[in-house]
Write an enzyme that holds these catalytic residues in place. Structure first.
Site, short mmCIF file in Angstrom:
data_model
loop_
_atom_site.label_atom_id
_atom_site.label_comp_id
_atom_site.label_asym_id
_atom_site.label_seq_id
_atom_site.Cartn_x
_atom_site.Cartn_y
_atom_site.Cartn_z
N GLY A 140 0.83 -1.21 0.00
CA GLY A 140 0.00 0.00 0.00
C GLY A 140 0.86 1.25 0.00
N SER A 142 2.49 2.40 2.58
CA SER A 142 2.30 3.15 3.83
C SER A 142 3.51 3.08 4.76
CB SER A 142 1.05 2.64 4.56
OG SER A 142 1.29 1.33 5.05
N THR A 219 6.70 -6.43 6.99
CA THR A 219 7.15 -5.51 8.05
C THR A 219 6.83 -6.01 9.46
OG1 THR A 219 5.07 -4.29 7.89
CG2 THR A 219 6.92 -3.44 6.60
N GLU A 270 11.05 -7.44 4.54
CA GLU A 270 10.97 -6.09 3.96
C GLU A 270 11.39 -6.03 2.49
OE1 GLU A 270 12.35 -2.90 6.43
OE2 GLU A 270 11.48 -3.76 8.24
N LEU A 273 14.63 -9.99 0.34
CA LEU A 273 14.94 -11.36 -0.07
C LEU A 273 14.13 -11.77 -1.31
CD1 LEU A 273 14.88 -13.15 3.43
CD2 LEU A 273 16.86 -12.21 2.20
N GLY A 274 12.93 -11.23 -1.43
CA GLY A 274 12.08 -11.62 -2.54
C GLY A 274 10.71 -10.99 -2.41
N ARG A 416 -2.79 14.72 11.24
CA ARG A 416 -1.37 14.92 10.98
C ARG A 416 -1.16 15.76 9.70
NH1 ARG A 416 2.85 10.30 8.97
NH2 ARG A 416 1.65 10.63 7.09
N TYR A 477 4.04 3.49 22.46
CA TYR A 477 3.85 4.21 21.20
C TYR A 477 3.82 5.70 21.49
CZ TYR A 477 1.75 5.12 16.59
OH TYR A 477 1.50 5.54 15.31
C1 LIG Z 1 -1.08 6.62 9.20
C2 LIG Z 1 -0.31 5.35 9.39
C3 LIG Z 1 -0.72 4.45 10.35
C4 LIG Z 1 -0.01 3.25 10.55
N1 LIG Z 1 -0.47 2.37 11.48
C5 LIG Z 1 0.18 1.19 11.65
C6 LIG Z 1 -0.30 0.23 12.58
O1 LIG Z 1 -1.33 0.44 13.24
N2 LIG Z 1 0.39 -0.92 12.71
C7 LIG Z 1 1.51 -1.18 11.97
O2 LIG Z 1 2.08 -2.26 12.11
N3 LIG Z 1 1.99 -0.28 11.10
C8 LIG Z 1 1.35 0.88 10.89
N4 LIG Z 1 1.82 1.78 9.98
C9 LIG Z 1 3.00 1.47 9.17
C10 LIG Z 1 2.66 0.72 7.86
O3 LIG Z 1 1.29 0.86 7.56
C11 LIG Z 1 2.99 -0.75 8.03
O4 LIG Z 1 4.39 -0.89 8.04
C12 LIG Z 1 2.40 -1.67 6.96
O5 LIG Z 1 2.58 -2.98 7.39
C13 LIG Z 1 3.01 -1.49 5.59
O6 LIG Z 1 2.18 -2.15 4.65
P1 LIG Z 1 2.13 -1.67 3.14
O7 LIG Z 1 1.32 -2.65 2.38
O8 LIG Z 1 1.73 -0.27 3.04
O9 LIG Z 1 3.66 -1.86 2.75
P2 LIG Z 1 4.58 -0.92 1.87
O10 LIG Z 1 4.72 0.41 2.50
O11 LIG Z 1 4.14 -0.97 0.47
O12 LIG Z 1 5.95 -1.71 2.03
C14 LIG Z 1 6.60 -1.83 3.27
C15 LIG Z 1 7.82 -2.75 3.12
O13 LIG Z 1 7.38 -4.06 2.79
C16 LIG Z 1 7.89 -4.47 1.52
N5 LIG Z 1 6.83 -5.20 0.84
C17 LIG Z 1 5.58 -4.78 0.54
N6 LIG Z 1 4.89 -5.76 -0.07
C18 LIG Z 1 5.73 -6.82 -0.17
C19 LIG Z 1 5.63 -8.12 -0.73
N7 LIG Z 1 4.50 -8.55 -1.32
N8 LIG Z 1 6.71 -8.94 -0.67
C20 LIG Z 1 7.85 -8.54 -0.09
N9 LIG Z 1 8.01 -7.32 0.44
C21 LIG Z 1 6.97 -6.47 0.42
C22 LIG Z 1 8.27 -3.18 0.82
O14 LIG Z 1 9.26 -3.39 -0.15
C23 LIG Z 1 8.72 -2.32 1.98
O15 LIG Z 1 10.04 -2.64 2.33
C24 LIG Z 1 1.14 2.99 9.76
C25 LIG Z 1 1.54 3.90 8.78
C26 LIG Z 1 0.82 5.07 8.60
C27 LIG Z 1 1.27 6.03 7.55
#
Ligand SMILES: Cc1cc2nc3c(=O)[nH]c(=O)nc-3n(C[C@H](O)[C@H](O)[C@H](O)COP(=O)(O)OP(=O)(O)OC[C@H]3O[C@@H](n4cnc5c(N)ncnc54)[C@H](O)[C@@H]3O)c2cc1C
Length: 563
Positions: A140, A142, A219, A270, A273-274, A416, A477
């Site tokens: 996503g 994020s 993550t 993250e 690795l793949g 924010r 937090y």
């Molecule tokens: C407003 C806000 C609120 C948040 N609240 C939380 C919360 O409540 N809890 C929490 O844990 N985190 C939270 N986060 C942080 C973030 O949402 C998390 O880290 C979330 O797990 C990331 O998911 P994503 O799909 O957006 O990953 P991305 O941001 O797209 O990617 C994150 C990492 O994962 C890797 N990645 C993504 N998809 C894959 C895949 N299919 N295979 C291998 N690697 C991959 C990416 O390369 C990158 O390194 C928050 C962030 C924001 C901005």
């Protein structure tokens, strides 16, 4: 499919373009913030950027390579448009939002690719390896640790591999209560597809609307209801991950004693690795009852004891959050002030009476207690937990504060956005430790943050809550606010505060991250976090699976971030 669309998603910050934080219905909030930060709010320091104001270089990728990739995924699934490149070049941290508003993209993605299936991921990685391209898996977007930003020293170009087309729940096994889900499914897509079959994953991070299963797994994310449903790593039974050197496919079994866990090695990797393509997840029946309540304790320490007792007496709630004094005062300022006058006056009167008994929103610790499940289970836990809290000095405020928190639980991220535009530095950071060390770590990190912020800007507000509780400890937090320093110094201001907090976390026995992960923001603390031999082992795995370092280079492992 992902809603990352021009005009719909706020690429320069959080959320949907048409959604804004509702300040108007919270008349106490702005005066409270102004008083705390010693600054006037409302004047725009930044305007929202438009794409034309952002300069990025031409894509560095040869058109023949793009044509080959288009031949695999279909021409509609490769893009070098400015919108796609800009929106995939950074995540959603404070630093990212700041740089977008400053119209400053240091390193841009060269092309975005949307694979439609695992076979296409395999082929795209092969092309990337042959042509020395970096590949960044994108869920996503994020990430708040720089996880999706290119840091590709020595690479010809960088592809963002957006998993949005792989968004389906492939199968549900109601007998085992498991589901096979594709990695690109965003939170609402996961839940909508499971809910129609009577199930939920139970993973609801604040970023739920704009984060995906693969990103959560990559993550080691935690949903707000993790105390009951577990962190994401507790929910993954098996996964498939495409590496440049072959497939990792772990067995769909509830547990195994077959050596160190390869599954757990992939969880939290993250993208270095793949690419995680799908996972078999533990699911649960949709709860009959969702019951959220508020309590107040005379002080933070009393509330912390109550959570520890709940967990150690086997009464784990689904969601638990305990705000410290500063966050409790902020929560009070957040309360809606609309509705019938008699109701508000009644509430204010009740709070005054409570304050006389020592339960004050100026001085106390506000708790959110969430219970989800079948009726009997919820009733049993509720009566046990409320009794325990009463015995430990908690006062039950009823369902109204719980309901208000639940209904506005996705709003604060939008606040924010507003604050940054007004020139307020606002960010969050998190850690975890054992109960025996929790209050000590809490105090040390808080004072390190406060000193760093006050030294720079004179005024600051640092708030904290305990959440994600375990039998042995919990997460802390922090949210911190300060007036931004003059133009040009904003990023350094943030770096210094973050550094001070991270150093204190490491020194006083926390972890550099409980759930945000490492990215490049936390990478330099990894030697301290895991030790040199463990770090060498992670590097060795990377060299085996991705010897040419095409997978998300510069993340998780401490190497220079200059590209
Ligand atoms: C407003 C806000 C609120 C948040 N609240 C939380 C919360 O409540 N809890 C929490 O844990 N985190 C939270 N986060 C942080 C973030 O949402 C998390 O880290 C979330 O797990 C990331 O998911 P994503 O799909 O957006 O990953 P991305 O941001 O797209 O990617 C994150 C990492 O994962 C890797 N990645 C993504 N998809 C894959 C895949 N299919 N295979 C291998 N690697 C991959 C990416 O390369 C990158 O390194 C928050 C962030 C924001 C901005």
């Amino acid at each position: 499919m992902s809603d990352y669309e021009e005009g719909k998603t706020r690429w320069w910050g959080w959320g949907n373009v048409d959604q804004r934080f509702d300040v108007e219905n919270r008349s106490r909030l702005i005066p409270f913030m102004q008083e705390s930060l010693g600054m006037e709010l409302g004047r725009e320091r930044f305007s929202d950027p438009v794409l034309d104001e952002i300069n990025i270089p031409e894509p560095r990728i040869a058109s023949e390579i793009l044509d080959t990739i288009a031949g695999i995924v279909g021409p509609e699934n490769v893009s070098t448009t400015k919108f796609q490149r800009v929106s995939h070049s950074m995540g959603k941290s404070y630093r990212d939002s700041l740089r977008y508003r400053e119209r400053k993209i240091e390193r841009a993605i060269d092309a975005v690719v949307w694979p439609r299936g695992e076979d296409e991921v395999v082929k795209v990685l092969r092309i990337a390896e042959d042509n020395n391209l970096a590949v960044i898996p994108f869920g996503g977007g994020s990430s708040v640790t720089g996880g999706v930003e290119p840091v590709s020293a020595g690479k010809t170009a960088t592809l963002s591999l957006d998993m949005a087309r792989m968004d389906r729940v492939l199968s549900v096994d109601p007998t085992s209560q498991t589901a096979v889900i594709q990695a690109g499914a965003l939170g609402p897509e996961v839940e909508d597809q499971l809910n129609v079959q009577g199930f939920t994953l139970g993973h609801f991070p604040e970023s739920f609307d704009h984060s995906a299963l693969g990103g959560w797994i990559a993550t080691r994310a935690s949903g707000r209801q993790s105390t009951g449903y577990g962190d994401i790593e507790d929910m993954v039974l098996a996964l498939k991950m495409v590496t440049p050197r072959g497939m990792v496919e772990t067995r769909k079994v509830p547990n195994t004693a077959a050596g160190p866990s390869v599954l757990q090695l992939c969880i939290g990797s993250e993208g270095i690795l793949g690419v995680i393509t799908e996972a078999t997840m533990s699911i649960r029946p949709v709860p009959d009852v969702i019951d959220y309540r508020g309590l107040i304790f005379r002080n933070f320490a009393a509330g912390v004891s109550a959570i520890r007792e709940m967990m150690q007496q086997g009464m784990a709630p689904t969601c638990i959050r305990l705000s410290d004094r500063a966050e409790t005062a902020l929560a009070n300022a957040f309360r809606h002030t609309t509705g019938p006058k008699w109701k508000r006056q009644g509430e204010d009167f009740a709070l005054k009476l409570l304050a006389r008994r020592g339960y004050s929103f100026e001085d106390g610790a506000f708790m959110i207690l969430g219970l989800e499940g079948d009726r009997d289970e919820v009733e049993y836990l509720r009566s046990g937990i409320l009794k325990l809290c009463r015995n430990l000095g908690g006062f039950h405020l009823g369902t109204s504060p719980g309901r208000q928190w639940y209904e506005s639980r996705h709003d604060t991220a939008y606040f924010r956005e507003q604050l940054i535009n007004w020139g307020v530095m606002v960010d969050t950071l998190e850690t975890a430790t054992t109960w025996g060390n929790l209050l000590h770590l809490y105090g040390e990190v808080r004072s390190a943050l406060r000193s760093a912020l006050e030294e720079q800007a004179g005024r600051a507000m640092v708030t904290c809550h305990v959440s994600h509780a375990y039998r042995e400890g919990a997460s802390l937090y922090y949210t911190f606010f300060a007036p931004m320093l003059p133009e040009g110094k904003e990023e350094v201001q943030w770096e210094e505060a973050k550094h001070a907090a991270s150093e204190a976390i490491m020194k006083y026995g926390g972890t550099i991250s409980h759930h945000h992960g490492v990215g490049y923001e936390h990478a330099s603390w990894m030697p301290n976090e895991v030790g040199s031999i463990s770090l060498a082992a992670i590097k060795a795995v990377k060299e085996t699976m991705d010897p040419d370092d095409i997978m998300n280079p510069g993340k998780l492992l401490p190497i220079t971030r200059e590209g």
